[in-house]
Write an enzyme that holds these catalytic residues in place. Structure first.
Site, PDB file in Angstrom:
ATOM      1  N   SER A 285      45.779  41.847  39.650  1.00  0.00           N
ATOM      2  CA  SER A 285      44.539  41.080  39.470  1.00  0.00           C
ATOM      3  C   SER A 285      44.460  40.442  38.086  1.00  0.00           C
ATOM      4  O   SER A 285      45.241  39.561  37.770  1.00  0.00           O
ATOM      5  CB  SER A 285      43.346  42.011  39.756  1.00  0.00           C
ATOM      6  OG  SER A 285      42.137  41.313  39.779  1.00  0.00           O
ATOM      7  N   ASP A 296      53.423  30.765  32.448  1.00  0.00           N
ATOM      8  CA  ASP A 296      53.428  29.363  32.860  1.00  0.00           C
ATOM      9  C   ASP A 296      53.251  28.402  31.699  1.00  0.00           C
ATOM     10  O   ASP A 296      53.680  27.249  31.764  1.00  0.00           O
ATOM     11  CB  ASP A 296      52.326  29.107  33.895  1.00  0.00           C
ATOM     12  CG  ASP A 296      52.727  29.585  35.290  1.00  0.00           C
ATOM     13  OD1 ASP A 296      53.783  30.243  35.405  1.00  0.00           O
ATOM     14  OD2 ASP A 296      51.984  29.316  36.251  1.00  0.00           O
ATOM     15  N   LYS A 310      47.787  40.841  43.657  1.00  0.00           N
ATOM     16  CA  LYS A 310      46.389  40.862  44.069  1.00  0.00           C
ATOM     17  C   LYS A 310      45.716  39.623  43.469  1.00  0.00           C
ATOM     18  O   LYS A 310      45.314  39.614  42.317  1.00  0.00           O
ATOM     19  CB  LYS A 310      45.718  42.149  43.596  1.00  0.00           C
ATOM     20  CG  LYS A 310      44.399  42.488  44.315  1.00  0.00           C
ATOM     21  CD  LYS A 310      43.218  41.754  43.729  1.00  0.00           C
ATOM     22  CE  LYS A 310      41.906  42.192  44.346  1.00  0.00           C
ATOM     23  NZ  LYS A 310      40.744  41.447  43.843  1.00  0.00           N
TER      24      LYS A 310
END
Length: 532
Positions: A285, A296, A310
């Site tokens: 999460s 990224d 998740k």
């Protein structure tokens, strides 16, 4: 006979048939009608509240693994660890010996103020005996926690004192911390362990990083292993500390909700730090949001194993009685467009067995067992490096599970709580001497040694608890046992950070992360432009 029975109920077969054929109902009306029929005509008495809660739970189960209903008590238990504080007496305790053994008191908290000490054993609370009853932690907390300003009378046994001591403790707000440890690994490298993302995490993180920077921190290891997540806002705020203005942290999309984009509004104060993030298969999460954002944006090296996956966004819908529906309303996507959520179309059983599937397939032990299709390929925002979707965050550097040094004997010692309970006993008997010889955690980490006599005592303690000595397996696991014993003792004498300062030496993900951040060549080899 059938007509007579129906008539007795005030219905007739024809009426039931006609009604079933002619009524046009929407789903809500149908549900209400079914509840009414059951309540009015069922053979036994019916608890309508329980029945409705069961219906809600069943409906949510049809949707996804993370939409859920919680009653009022479950809602309080669920939200409390993320709220940053609760009202109680301010102790950390253990129930391993069927007694509330005080590991430490929270500095400035209610228990410390009245003189309760680490090592004390709480045997009663408000005339209710809580010792020797094999209570769960949740049951003990019901006796110790309560509204701010309320009073709890405690009966306490203290080593060396023959009589029971009585303390009157006024409950107060107790903070719950999410930064478990922050220390310098070497003169240039700091370490921060975050156990959850709660309301206070950002402030805790800022303080920890500020303290580490004063000590010379230029590099940072962020440990998110086993961090199950928490608040989205906390994860985005932490990410912003390391990113440039305009960088994207995460975005969400859902069928019935408008897309939401979380972008950095100002340059982060730690953009100049080299960053390594440690993750494993239980990092989930909000941990995946932070990891994905740094990966990224080519802002850090992710080390460990693929995270949990998740990536479903739950929105709370509270009811007036304190219960709540947490409904999935969107999915999380990393800045490059990867969906964090792993597939769940095979049902809940398969979904929750995913970690075992990874182990069986070799993914947790061998990087060569991990394969991605070209359709899951994405590119990082700055360096165009390849990263993959499909659920979870795949690390830049894989670290397999290390089972070297583990044995059945060590497993049994841990499973029966022998190591921890031995340490409780040892600390109870030697607390004063340890603190005298090692006045702070630095001195303890550098100087304290688990002696052969301590190992003999632990083995004998284990035999009393039903774990027979296995000399061969003891030799195999000796180094691990030494380290765990020292880590437990350090935690009970000093603080949670002491445990990780010692135990991290066993963690291959930690050691790999430190190796990478300590080598400019290796760090740069990960964060280098891709021409493909």
């Amino acid at each position: 006979m059938r007509k007579i029975c129906l008539a007795a109920l005030g219905l007739c077969a024809a009426a039931v048939t006609v009604q079933a054929q002619t009524m046009a109902m929407n789903p809500l009306q149908k549900l209400q009608y079914a509840e009414h029929i059951i309540e009015k005509f069922y053979v036994d008495s019916v608890n309508s509240e329980t029945m409705v809660e069961s219906a809600i739970t069943a409906m949510l189960k049809k949707l996804d693994p993370h939409s859920q209903y919680t009653n009022a008590e479950e809602t309080r238990e669920f939200t409390e660890p993320l709220s940053g504080n609760f009202s109680g007496i301010g102790i950390q305790f253990n129930m391993a010996t069927d007694t509330v053994y005080v590991i430490q008191t929270i500095a400035g908290g209610p228990s410390e103020r009245v003189g309760i000490l680490a090592g004390d054993r709480i045997i009663s609370a408000n005339d209710t005996v809580i010792a020797g009853k094999k209570l769960k932690n949740s049951q003990v907390m019901k006796h110790l926690r309560g509204p701010k300003g309320t009073v709890v009378d405690l009966g306490v046994m203290r080593r060396g004192v023959p009589d029971t001591l009585n303390f009157r403790v006024v409950r107060d707000d107790i903070p719950i911390y999410s930064v478990d440890a922050a220390y310098m690994i070497d003169p240039a490298t700091g370490y921060v362990r975050v156990s959850r993302f709660a309301e206070t995490t950002f402030d805790e993180m800022k303080k920890a990083l500020g303290d580490l920077r004063k000590k010379g921190m230029k590099n940072l290891v962020i440990d998110l292993q086993d961090n199950g997540g928490g608040f989205l806002q906390a994860a985005t705020q932490v990410a912003e500390l390391f990113l440039d203005k305009g960088d994207r942290v995460v975005y969400t999309q859902g069928e019935n909700t408008r897309p939401m984009y979380f972008d950095v509004t100002k340059n982060g104060p730690y953009r100049d730090c080299k960053v390594v993030v440690l993750v494993n298969q239980y990092s989930a999460s909000a941990s995946e949001i932070l990891s994905g954002a740094l990966q990224d944006n080519d802002r850090g090296v992710i080390v460990g194993r693929r995270t949990y996956g998740k990536g479903l966004v739950q929105r709370p819908f509270p009811f007036p009685d304190g219960s709540m529906i947490r409904l999935t309303v969107a999915r999380y996507y990393t800045p490059s467009g990867r969906c964090i959520q792993k597939p769940y179309n095979e049902g809940d059983d398969d979904y929750y067995a995913d970690i075992m599937h990874r182990y069986d397939s070799g993914e947790l032990t061998n990087a060569d067992s991990i394969h991605f299709s070209d359709s899951l390929l994405f590119r990082t925002n700055r360096l165009n490096r390849p990263v993959y979707g499909g659920g979870g965050i795949m690390p830049d550097r894989f670290v397999p599970i290390d089972t070297v040094g583990y044995s059945d004997y060590y497993r049994d010692l841990m499973a029966k709580g022998v190591l921890y309970r031995y340490c409780l006993k040892y600390v109870e008997e030697h607390r004063a001497d340890i603190k005298k010889n090692y006045p702070d955690v630095e001195a303890f980490v550098k100087g304290f040694t688990v002696t052969p006599a301590m190992m003999d005592e632990m083995v004998a303690f284990g035999e009393k608890e039903g774990v027979s000595k296995n000399a061969e397996q003891l030799a195999v696991s000796s180094a691990i046992i030494h380290t765990i014993l020292k880590a437990y003792i350090g935690r009970d004498i000093y603080d949670e950070a002491a445990f990780y300062r010692v135990a991290n030496g066993l963690n291959p993900i930690y050691k790999k992360g430190v190796d990478i951040i300590s080598s400019q060549e290796e760090y740069s080899s990960v964060l280098s432009p891709s021409d493909k």
